[in-house]
Design a protein around this motif. Structure first.
Motif, PDB file in Angstrom:
ATOM      1  N   GLU A  35      52.258  62.004   9.092  1.00 46.80           N
ATOM      2  CA  GLU A  35      52.167  61.139   7.908  1.00 46.80           C
ATOM      3  C   GLU A  35      50.874  60.327   7.921  1.00 46.80           C
ATOM      4  OE1 GLU A  35      52.534  58.912   4.501  1.00 46.80           O
ATOM      5  OE2 GLU A  35      53.570  60.772   5.033  1.00 46.80           O
ATOM      6  N   TYR A  36      50.570  59.678   9.042  1.00 49.92           N
ATOM      7  CA  TYR A  36      49.377  58.834   9.096  1.00 49.92           C
ATOM      8  C   TYR A  36      48.087  59.641   9.205  1.00 49.92           C
ATOM      9  CZ  TYR A  36      52.290  54.724   9.317  1.00 49.92           C
ATOM     10  OH  TYR A  36      53.182  53.728   9.004  1.00 49.92           O
ATOM     11  N   THR A  38      47.551  62.702   7.819  1.00 44.92           N
ATOM     12  CA  THR A  38      47.258  63.421   6.573  1.00 44.92           C
ATOM     13  C   THR A  38      47.190  62.525   5.344  1.00 44.92           C
ATOM     14  OG1 THR A  38      49.581  63.981   6.203  1.00 44.92           O
ATOM     15  CG2 THR A  38      48.237  65.577   7.455  1.00 44.92           C
ATOM     16  N   ASN A  39      47.546  61.257   5.477  1.00 42.98           N
ATOM     17  CA  ASN A  39      47.444  60.317   4.355  1.00 42.98           C
ATOM     18  C   ASN A  39      46.166  59.497   4.534  1.00 42.98           C
ATOM     19  OD1 ASN A  39      47.649  58.469   2.317  1.00 42.98           O
ATOM     20  ND2 ASN A  39      49.704  57.780   2.855  1.00 42.98           N
ATOM     21  N   THR A  42      45.674  55.634   4.615  1.00 44.00           N
ATOM     22  CA  THR A  42      46.041  54.809   5.771  1.00 44.00           C
ATOM     23  C   THR A  42      44.949  54.763   6.837  1.00 44.00           C
ATOM     24  OG1 THR A  42      47.099  56.608   7.029  1.00 44.00           O
ATOM     25  CG2 THR A  42      48.475  55.414   5.433  1.00 44.00           C
ATOM     26  N   ASP A  60      46.705  62.442  -5.326  1.00 41.12           N
ATOM     27  CA  ASP A  60      47.490  62.151  -4.134  1.00 41.12           C
ATOM     28  C   ASP A  60      46.562  61.979  -2.934  1.00 41.12           C
ATOM     29  OD1 ASP A  60      49.414  61.949  -2.153  1.00 41.12           O
ATOM     30  OD2 ASP A  60      50.299  63.905  -2.511  1.00 41.12           O
ATOM     31  N   THR A  61      46.827  61.006  -2.078  1.00 40.07           N
ATOM     32  CA  THR A  61      45.980  60.740  -0.923  1.00 40.07           C
ATOM     33  C   THR A  61      46.382  61.519   0.326  1.00 40.07           C
ATOM     34  OG1 THR A  61      47.300  58.802  -0.295  1.00 40.07           O
ATOM     35  CG2 THR A  61      45.382  58.433  -1.746  1.00 40.07           C
ATOM     36  N   HIS A  62      47.356  62.407   0.201  1.00 42.23           N
ATOM     37  CA  HIS A  62      47.757  63.254   1.326  1.00 42.23           C
ATOM     38  C   HIS A  62      46.921  64.535   1.332  1.00 42.23           C
ATOM     39  CE1 HIS A  62      51.254  60.623   1.333  1.00 42.23           C
ATOM     40  NE2 HIS A  62      51.447  61.029   2.575  1.00 42.23           N
ATOM     41  N   THR A  64      46.038  68.328   2.035  1.00 49.25           N
ATOM     42  CA  THR A  64      46.760  69.589   2.013  1.00 49.25           C
ATOM     43  C   THR A  64      45.715  70.699   1.901  1.00 49.25           C
ATOM     44  OG1 THR A  64      48.630  70.765   1.029  1.00 49.25           O
ATOM     45  CG2 THR A  64      47.176  69.566  -0.482  1.00 49.25           C
ATOM     46  N   THR A  67      42.157  70.451  -0.152  1.00 52.43           N
ATOM     47  CA  THR A  67      41.834  69.093  -0.584  1.00 52.43           C
ATOM     48  C   THR A  67      40.351  68.836  -0.341  1.00 52.43           C
ATOM     49  OG1 THR A  67      44.036  68.220  -0.083  1.00 52.43           O
ATOM     50  CG2 THR A  67      42.244  66.635  -0.169  1.00 52.43           C
TER      51      THR A  67
END
Length: 171
Positions: A35-36, A38-39, A42, A60-62, A64, A67
């Motif tokens: 989570e941290y 790939t986002n 953060t 989206d800030t994740h 993938t 991107t």
């Protein structure tokens, strides 16, 4: 243990600079680390060498597959594109890598990198995080000879921050 998947032209030992950092930690989960990691929203909260992050082809800030994003790191303004993305699942490590570049093609300022990550749960409830980066270009040659090594130290700071924030993860 699992290893990074490298594009042929970025194999460690064949590039101008290479850095490898790894931690194996108890008390965190692969889910929290992923989570941290790939986002990108953060990153600056736990890694001081990351700033001015902008998403270029998505809201989206994740991260993938495919991107595109921009950020500043190690004094370089870096454009980047995710070239490998495999989310972790049972018995399969998470893998993410991006091609990053700075400077104009064909100039002495040009820097190309592959920054890769592998996140996996090992036996006994520990998580392994491996990050490696290969670099090509004149700036990479300069970084290669710098003492202390800014890439090793910077990536260790990233790992330490990632572990710290993953310990506070609440689902």
């Amino acid at each position: 243990m699992n290893a990074i998947n490298w594009p042929k032209e970025y194999l460690p030992g064949l590039t101008d600079n290479y850095a490898s950092n790894e931690v194996i930690v108890k008390g965190i989960t692969v889910e929290a680390v992923w989570e941290y990691l790939t986002n990108v929203a953060t990153w600056s909260s736990y890694y001081s060498n990351s700033s001015d992050i902008k998403m270029l082809n998505q809201e989206d800030t994740h991260l993938t597959s495919n991107t595109r994003f921009f950020f500043k790191t190690f004094g370089f303004p870096v454009d980047a594109e995710v070239v490998e993305y495999v989310a972790p699942r049972e018995n399969q490590p998470g893998r993410i890598s991006w091609h990053g570049w700075a400077g104009e093609v064909g100039t002495a300022e040009r820097l190309d990198v592959i920054h890769a990550w592998l996140v996996e749960e090992l036996d006994y409830g520990v998580v392994r995080i491996l990050t490696q980066e290969t670099q090509v270009g004149e700036p990479a040659k300069t970084l290669h000879t710098a003492k202390p090594n800014p890439m090793i130290n910077g990536h260790q700071e990233w790992l330490d921050g990632l572990v710290s924030v993953a310990k506070s993860f609440k689902k």
